[in-house]
Scaffold this motif. Structure first.
Motif, PDB file in Angstrom:
ATOM      1  N   ARG A  37       0.880  -1.179   0.000  1.00 56.32           N
ATOM      2  CA  ARG A  37       0.000   0.000   0.000  1.00 56.32           C
ATOM      3  C   ARG A  37       0.909   1.217   0.000  1.00 56.32           C
ATOM      4  O   ARG A  37       1.618   1.504   0.974  1.00 56.32           O
ATOM      5  N   SER A  42      -2.583   3.904  -3.101  1.00 52.40           N
ATOM      6  CA  SER A  42      -2.824   2.875  -4.112  1.00 52.40           C
ATOM      7  C   SER A  42      -2.170   1.557  -3.709  1.00 52.40           C
ATOM      8  O   SER A  42      -1.342   1.503  -2.799  1.00 52.40           O
ATOM      9  N   ARG A  44      -0.156  -2.091  -5.042  1.00 55.09           N
ATOM     10  CA  ARG A  44       0.643  -2.780  -6.053  1.00 55.09           C
ATOM     11  C   ARG A  44       0.874  -4.191  -5.539  1.00 55.09           C
ATOM     12  O   ARG A  44       0.888  -4.436  -4.330  1.00 55.09           O
ATOM     13  N   ARG A  95      -2.216  -7.883 -11.039  1.00 55.40           N
ATOM     14  CA  ARG A  95      -3.270  -6.877 -10.936  1.00 55.40           C
ATOM     15  C   ARG A  95      -3.852  -6.935  -9.532  1.00 55.40           C
ATOM     16  O   ARG A  95      -4.131  -8.022  -8.995  1.00 55.40           O
ATOM     17  N   VAL A  96      -4.022  -5.780  -8.941  1.00 58.09           N
ATOM     18  CA  VAL A  96      -4.603  -5.668  -7.602  1.00 58.09           C
ATOM     19  C   VAL A  96      -5.422  -4.391  -7.564  1.00 58.09           C
ATOM     20  O   VAL A  96      -5.069  -3.397  -8.200  1.00 58.09           O
ATOM     21  N   GLU A  97      -6.531  -4.439  -6.844  1.00 50.88           N
ATOM     22  CA  GLU A  97      -7.329  -3.221  -6.710  1.00 50.88           C
ATOM     23  C   GLU A  97      -8.111  -3.223  -5.410  1.00 50.88           C
ATOM     24  O   GLU A  97      -8.297  -4.269  -4.781  1.00 50.88           O
ATOM     25  N   ASP A  98      -8.523  -2.025  -5.046  1.00 48.20           N
ATOM     26  CA  ASP A  98      -9.414  -1.811  -3.909  1.00 48.20           C
ATOM     27  C   ASP A  98     -10.825  -1.851  -4.479  1.00 48.20           C
ATOM     28  O   ASP A  98     -11.218  -0.977  -5.237  1.00 48.20           O
ATOM     29  N   ARG A  99     -11.557  -2.895  -4.142  1.00 49.29           N
ATOM     30  CA  ARG A  99     -12.934  -3.018  -4.613  1.00 49.29           C
ATOM     31  C   ARG A  99     -13.848  -2.995  -3.396  1.00 49.29           C
ATOM     32  O   ARG A  99     -13.899  -3.957  -2.633  1.00 49.29           O
ATOM     33  N   ILE A 103      -9.224  -5.898  -0.721  1.00 48.24           N
ATOM     34  CA  ILE A 103      -8.081  -6.110  -1.616  1.00 48.24           C
ATOM     35  C   ILE A 103      -8.424  -7.282  -2.517  1.00 48.24           C
ATOM     36  O   ILE A 103      -8.647  -8.400  -2.042  1.00 48.24           O
TER      37      ILE A 103
END
Length: 111
Positions: A37, A42, A44, A95-99, A103
């Motif tokens: 983080r 963001s 990664r 690929r990683v994202e905050d949804r 995480i």
């Protein structure tokens, strides 16, 4: 937390559980993935193990661009996984994202 599939991604934990400036390794599809983080909030993600001597990248120092292996100081780009030091190889980038505060990682089942 047990990982849960979301579409093609896997929920590994809450974003709030990973403070800004922290990193953690998660097991996904029998692989270890390091999630970082960044200071801008963001996320990664890279393979969690350095290809040189197996150093734990989640324990390394990182900034917006790279993570440095704590064992021997080789640096790997967070965007492309390439070694920016002596060319000891590269690590996978995922690929990683905050949804919705979770995480979510997308990881192939094979390394």
């Amino acid at each position: 937390m047990t990982s849960v599939s979301v579409g093609a991604g896997v929920v590994v934990g809450p974003v709030a559980g990973l403070q800004i400036g922290e990193s953690r390794a998660y097991a996904v599809h029998d692989r270890q993935i390091a999630v970082f983080r960044l200071t801008d909030g963001s996320l990664r993600a890279t393979d969690a193990v350095c290809p040189h001597r197996g150093g734990p990248l989640a324990d390394g120092q990182f900034d917006l661009a790279k993570v440095v292996c704590p064992l021997h100081q080789f640096a790997f780009g967070l965007a492309d996984g390439r070694c920016t030091s002596d060319g000891v190889g590269s690590v996978g980038v995922h690929r990683v994202e905050d949804r919705d505060g979770k995480i979510v990682l997308w990881v192939d089942s094979a390394p």
